[in-house]
Design an enzyme around this catalytic site. Structure first.
Site, PDB file in Angstrom:
ATOM      1  N   ASP A  43       5.164  -3.103   8.444  1.00 37.50           N
ATOM      2  CA  ASP A  43       3.802  -3.372   8.912  1.00 37.50           C
ATOM      3  C   ASP A  43       3.498  -4.873   8.797  1.00 37.50           C
ATOM      4  O   ASP A  43       2.427  -5.328   9.215  1.00 37.50           O
ATOM      5  CB  ASP A  43       2.755  -2.499   8.194  1.00 37.50           C
ATOM      6  CG  ASP A  43       2.741  -2.696   6.702  1.00 37.50           C
ATOM      7  OD1 ASP A  43       3.582  -3.431   6.173  1.00 37.50           O
ATOM      8  OD2 ASP A  43       1.857  -2.099   6.036  1.00 37.50           O
ATOM      9  N   SER A  44       4.481  -5.659   8.297  1.00 40.39           N
ATOM     10  CA  SER A  44       4.416  -7.123   8.411  1.00 40.39           C
ATOM     11  C   SER A  44       4.354  -7.517   9.880  1.00 40.39           C
ATOM     12  O   SER A  44       4.067  -8.670  10.206  1.00 40.39           O
ATOM     13  CB  SER A  44       5.629  -7.766   7.733  1.00 40.39           C
ATOM     14  OG  SER A  44       6.826  -7.155   8.189  1.00 40.39           O
ATOM     15  N   ASP A  82       7.570   1.588   8.417  1.00 41.83           N
ATOM     16  CA  ASP A  82       6.445   1.569   7.480  1.00 41.83           C
ATOM     17  C   ASP A  82       5.322   2.492   7.928  1.00 41.83           C
ATOM     18  O   ASP A  82       4.942   2.493   9.111  1.00 41.83           O
ATOM     19  CB  ASP A  82       5.859   0.148   7.411  1.00 41.83           C
ATOM     20  CG  ASP A  82       6.282  -0.591   6.162  1.00 41.83           C
ATOM     21  OD1 ASP A  82       6.706   0.063   5.186  1.00 41.83           O
ATOM     22  OD2 ASP A  82       6.193  -1.838   6.173  1.00 41.83           O
ATOM     23  N   LYS A 112       8.671   4.390   5.071  1.00 38.54           N
ATOM     24  CA  LYS A 112       8.398   3.690   3.812  1.00 38.54           C
ATOM     25  C   LYS A 112       6.892   3.718   3.575  1.00 38.54           C
ATOM     26  O   LYS A 112       6.113   3.542   4.511  1.00 38.54           O
ATOM     27  CB  LYS A 112       8.900   2.248   3.873  1.00 38.54           C
ATOM     28  CG  LYS A 112       8.556   1.438   2.624  1.00 38.54           C
ATOM     29  CD  LYS A 112       9.353   0.153   2.509  1.00 38.54           C
ATOM     30  CE  LYS A 112       8.773  -1.004   3.293  1.00 38.54           C
ATOM     31  NZ  LYS A 112       7.395  -1.364   2.929  1.00 38.54           N
ATOM     32  N   GLU A 114       3.751   2.563   0.428  1.00 38.07           N
ATOM     33  CA  GLU A 114       3.510   1.724  -0.743  1.00 38.07           C
ATOM     34  C   GLU A 114       2.826   2.505  -1.865  1.00 38.07           C
ATOM     35  O   GLU A 114       1.976   3.367  -1.591  1.00 38.07           O
ATOM     36  CB  GLU A 114       2.608   0.540  -0.356  1.00 38.07           C
ATOM     37  CG  GLU A 114       3.245  -0.384   0.663  1.00 38.07           C
ATOM     38  CD  GLU A 114       2.356  -1.578   1.034  1.00 38.07           C
ATOM     39  OE1 GLU A 114       1.279  -1.764   0.401  1.00 38.07           O
ATOM     40  OE2 GLU A 114       2.740  -2.317   1.952  1.00 38.07           O
ATOM     41  N   GLU A 181       8.863  -5.724  -4.501  1.00 38.89           N
ATOM     42  CA  GLU A 181       8.414  -7.001  -3.929  1.00 38.89           C
ATOM     43  C   GLU A 181       7.755  -7.888  -4.981  1.00 38.89           C
ATOM     44  O   GLU A 181       6.841  -7.450  -5.702  1.00 38.89           O
ATOM     45  CB  GLU A 181       7.429  -6.714  -2.782  1.00 38.89           C
ATOM     46  CG  GLU A 181       6.937  -7.982  -2.097  1.00 38.89           C
ATOM     47  CD  GLU A 181       6.263  -7.749  -0.747  1.00 38.89           C
ATOM     48  OE1 GLU A 181       6.260  -6.596  -0.253  1.00 38.89           O
ATOM     49  OE2 GLU A 181       5.747  -8.737  -0.192  1.00 38.89           O
TER      50      GLU A 181
HETATM   51  O1  KIV Z   1       6.279  -4.826   6.039  1.00 41.77           O
HETATM   52  C1  KIV Z   1       7.283  -5.370   5.568  1.00 41.77           C
HETATM   53  O2  KIV Z   1       7.939  -6.209   6.185  1.00 41.77           O
HETATM   54  C2  KIV Z   1       7.698  -4.998   4.231  1.00 41.77           C
HETATM   55  C3  KIV Z   1       8.723  -5.878   3.587  1.00 41.77           C
HETATM   56  C4  KIV Z   1       8.056  -7.064   3.033  1.00 41.77           C
HETATM   57  C5  KIV Z   1       9.523  -5.149   2.583  1.00 41.77           C
HETATM   58  O3  KIV Z   1       7.214  -4.062   3.679  1.00 41.77           O
END
Ligand code: KIV
Length: 272
Positions: A43-44, A82, A112, A114, A181
């Site tokens: 989600d970056s 994510d 993934k 969090e 992280e």
């Molecule tokens: O969204 C992302 O790119 C991440 C990485 C920083 C692990 O979660």
């Protein structure tokens, strides 16, 4: 051979695992051709590609749209997607529905999400439904407002112990791997030793079982100062701007297109 979550997990203790983010077809192709083990549609996306200043505005529709493009660029690497902010925090039902969409519509091999103990019920439900889950501890960017900014986590003995305990819970809930992280290296080493699944670090030092970086960070395709944990392996921002400047100059001076780039009336040609 296709990297599965099982094969990924089996690499712990054998060799460092390599993961990068990708958000579209060309970045996926680049990652695949470079031979990485796993690609994260992070989600970056929000910051790297969409121009937001955090991951919070990223939606399920954004993630699905970009996942589909990444899927088309991958054949061998494991594809993890994510779960965006508020797609799983409200409860198990939401988490199941949204993770299902990321698999079915986006083509994810795994998702993934969090957080520690509070998201254990969601992780258990996803794993029971056959959706592999990667956890994410330490600096969890979806909680940026609660954390008071993007700061190194686990600096006090209590905070470090909480991260280690959360890692154990996530493993117990069924995560096949964890991202860790922005924590001190000593905390990363403790987490690595506390769990039998691979711990993939970002800003967590060399003690992890593997590393992940945002692809735009490692390519130098960002604007502004990158975090200290980033190593820029190229300077794409400057290289790309230079290419466009040269193009603009050549158009303005009548040096592009040349005869090489021009179709002639008398020939029957294809576009390429
Ligand atoms: O969204 C992302 O790119 C991440 C990485 C920083 C692990 O979660």
């Amino acid at each position: 051979m296709k990297m599965t979550t099982v094969a990924f997990q089996e690499q712990k203790g054998k060799r460092p695992l390599v993961m990068v983010t990708a958000y579209d077809y060309p970045t996926a192709r680049t990652a695949e051709e470079a031979g990485v083990d796993a690609v994260l549609v992070g989600d970056s996306l929000g910051m790297a590609v969409l121009g937001y200043d955090s991951t919070l505005p990223v939606t399920m529709e954004d993630m699905i749209h970009h996942s589909k493009a990444v899927r088309r660029g991958l054949s061998r690497a494991l594809m993890v997607v994510d779960m965006p902010f508020m797609s799983y925090q409200v409860g198990v039902e939401d988490a199941l529905r949204n993770a299902g969409r990321l698999v079915q519509e986006g083509g994810a091999d795994a998702v993934k999400l969090e957080g520690g103990e509070p998201v254990v019920p969601q992780i258990r439900a996803l794993v029971r439904s056959g959706i592999p889950v990667m956890g994410h501890l330490g600096l969890t960017p979806q909680s940026v407002h609660q954390l008071g900014g993007y700061k190194v986590q686990g600096r006090s003995p209590d905070a470090a112990a909480r991260i280690v305990e959360d890692a154990r819970r996530l493993e117990e809930a069924g995560c096949f791997s964890l991202v860790l992280e922005c924590v001190p290296q000593s905390v990363a080493a403790e987490v690595r030793d506390a769990v039998s699944v691979p711990v993939i670090g970002i800003g967590a030092g060399v003690a992890c079982d593997g590393q992940v970086l945002v692809i735009h960070d490692l390519l130098g395709w960002t604007y502004g100062k990158p975090p200290r944990f980033v190593k820029q392996y190229a300077n794409f921002a400057e290289w790309a701007a230079q290419a466009v400047r040269t193009y603009a100059e050549e158009v303005r001076e009548g040096r592009f297109p040349t005869v090489l780039h021009t179709y002639q009336d008398e020939k029957k040609e294809t576009v390429s």
